[in-house]
Design a protein around this motif. Structure first.
Motif, PDB file in Angstrom:
ATOM      1  N   LEU A 196       0.832  -1.197   0.000  1.00 12.49           N
ATOM      2  CA  LEU A 196       0.000   0.000   0.000  1.00 12.49           C
ATOM      3  C   LEU A 196       0.868   1.248   0.000  1.00 12.49           C
ATOM      4  N   ASN A 197       0.641   2.068  -0.998  1.00  6.95           N
ATOM      5  CA  ASN A 197       1.389   3.297  -1.160  1.00  6.95           C
ATOM      6  C   ASN A 197       0.578   4.467  -0.599  1.00  6.95           C
ATOM      7  N   SER A 198       1.191   5.307   0.218  1.00  6.49           N
ATOM      8  CA  SER A 198       0.422   6.428   0.773  1.00  6.49           C
ATOM      9  C   SER A 198       1.345   7.561   1.189  1.00  6.49           C
ATOM     10  N   HIS A 199       0.831   8.782   1.193  1.00 10.41           N
ATOM     11  CA  HIS A 199       1.644   9.827   1.815  1.00 10.41           C
ATOM     12  C   HIS A 199       1.018  10.265   3.141  1.00 10.41           C
ATOM     13  N   GLN A 200       0.058   9.455   3.646  1.00  8.85           N
ATOM     14  CA  GLN A 200      -0.570   9.789   4.922  1.00  8.85           C
ATOM     15  C   GLN A 200      -0.090   8.843   6.017  1.00  8.85           C
ATOM     16  N   LEU A 201       0.689   9.397   6.935  1.00 13.45           N
ATOM     17  CA  LEU A 201       1.251   8.602   8.026  1.00 13.45           C
ATOM     18  C   LEU A 201       0.156   7.878   8.816  1.00 13.45           C
ATOM     19  N   GLN A 202      -0.955   8.585   9.086  1.00  5.65           N
ATOM     20  CA  GLN A 202      -2.007   7.996   9.914  1.00  5.65           C
ATOM     21  C   GLN A 202      -2.636   6.776   9.234  1.00  5.65           C
ATOM     22  N   GLU A 203      -2.784   6.870   7.920  1.00  2.59           N
ATOM     23  CA  GLU A 203      -3.359   5.774   7.132  1.00  2.59           C
ATOM     24  C   GLU A 203      -2.515   4.504   7.295  1.00  2.59           C
ATOM     25  N   ILE A 204      -1.209   4.694   7.185  1.00  2.00           N
ATOM     26  CA  ILE A 204      -0.268   3.574   7.281  1.00  2.00           C
ATOM     27  C   ILE A 204      -0.299   3.005   8.701  1.00  2.00           C
ATOM     28  N   GLU A 205      -0.338   3.880   9.687  1.00  2.61           N
ATOM     29  CA  GLU A 205      -0.366   3.455  11.094  1.00  2.61           C
ATOM     30  C   GLU A 205      -1.584   2.597  11.378  1.00  2.61           C
ATOM     31  N   LEU A 206      -2.727   2.984  10.795  1.00  2.00           N
ATOM     32  CA  LEU A 206      -3.978   2.310  11.125  1.00  2.00           C
ATOM     33  C   LEU A 206      -4.105   0.933  10.487  1.00  2.00           C
ATOM     34  N   VAL A 207      -3.443   0.736   9.348  1.00  2.00           N
ATOM     35  CA  VAL A 207      -3.749  -0.491   8.609  1.00  2.00           C
ATOM     36  C   VAL A 207      -2.546  -1.418   8.391  1.00  2.00           C
ATOM     37  N   CYS A 208      -1.311  -0.867   8.474  1.00  2.00           N
ATOM     38  CA  CYS A 208      -0.154  -1.678   8.054  1.00  2.00           C
ATOM     39  C   CYS A 208       0.527  -2.396   9.221  1.00  2.00           C
ATOM     40  N   ASP A 209       1.214  -3.504   8.901  1.00  2.00           N
ATOM     41  CA  ASP A 209       2.018  -4.227   9.885  1.00  2.00           C
ATOM     42  C   ASP A 209       3.466  -3.763   9.809  1.00  2.00           C
TER      43      ASP A 209
END
Ligand code: ATP
Length: 242
Positions: A196-209
């Motif tokens: 998953l590519n994103s420039h939103q830190l919160q998005e990555i925090e919420l969903v990624c391992d």
């Protein structure tokens, strides 16, 4: 079989522009990373960091300048490996006039599936992404979040082992973002690996391992989501770069 679904080492990509005055853009400058099978892996970075270029190199859509790696146990660029990947590009737009049902047939055809195969798979996939009641509706009447979920449904048509999503929640409202995140977690539980590519830190925090922070074509941080986000310095660096 290796536990890594993606492995790249010292990957470089230089774009060359201009006929008379040659300009070079070093989009990737020695990227090395590994993505374990079964995880949701986030690639985080500010605009222009090289995230989309890395995805395109992985998928063989642009040629790498140097470096190597493997995807699903096969060398980068291998066509058989590509067939096991579902891809939702950045700024994906469905043709406006298509209904959700027709869009699935259209994109299934582009992935090499017959109309019959798509018709067989479509109901369960639309159900999966919460759009079963919207199949007859033209896609331009969908919210951005619904369009992204339809995009994920089309990317799942050929049962990929790896789902590659380029900024899937960009421009999506908070409710739509939560829907996409819930869907990604469910897909992971069913065995799909997600990049998953994103420039939103919160998005990555919420969903990624696990995640990597990319900046100016280089990996700045790589590790579990706790390692990456719980360090105040990492958070501050990312905010400053963004
Ligand atoms: P964004 O979040 O804005 O999509 P990104 O992290 O995905 O950014 P890339 O799109 O990979 O970054 O771009 C990395 C660098 O390569 C940028 O400087 C960009 O301008 C440049 N670049 C990307 N594609 C090309 C191209 N086709 N030709 C020339 N330069 C390019």
């Amino acid at each position: 079989m290796s536990d890594s679904i993606i492995e790249v080492h010292d990957l470089h990509k230089t774009y060359r522009e201009g006929l008379f005055v040659r300009k070079q853009v070093n989009a990737l400058r020695g990227v090395t990373l590994e993505v374990p099978r079964g995880c949701i892996f986030g690639l985080l970075g500010p605009n222009g960091a090289g995230k989309t270029t890395l995805i395109k190199v992985l998928l063989g859509l642009v040629k790498r300048s140097s470096g190597g790696g493997s995807l699903l146990g096969r060398p980068l660029g291998d066509r058989v490996g590509r067939m096991k990947i579902g891809y939702l590009p950045e700024h994906h737009r469905f043709p406006r006039h298509l209904t959700g049902n027709a869009a699935m047939i259209y994109y299934g055809g582009l992935s090499g599936l017959s109309r019959r195969e798509v018709l067989h798979k479509r109901p369960a996939l639309l159900e999966r992404v919460g759009l079963s009641k919207w199949g007859q509706t033209p896609v331009h009447k969908y919210s951005k979040g619904m369009q992204q979920r339809l995009g994920i449904a089309q990317a799942l048509l050929h049962n990929p082992e790896l789902l590659v999503l380029d900024e899937p929640t960009d421009g999506v409202d908070p409710v739509g973002r939560a829907d996409v995140r819930r869907l990604l977690k469910e897909l992971q539980q069913e065995g799909t690996t997600i990049f998953l590519n994103s420039h939103q830190l919160q998005e990555i925090e919420l969903v990624c391992d696990q995640a990597a922070i990319l900046a100016a074509g280089r990996v700045q941080k790589l590790g579990t989501i706790e390692e990456i986000t719980k360090q105040p310095s990492a958070r501050m660096e990312f905010v400053l770069q963004g």
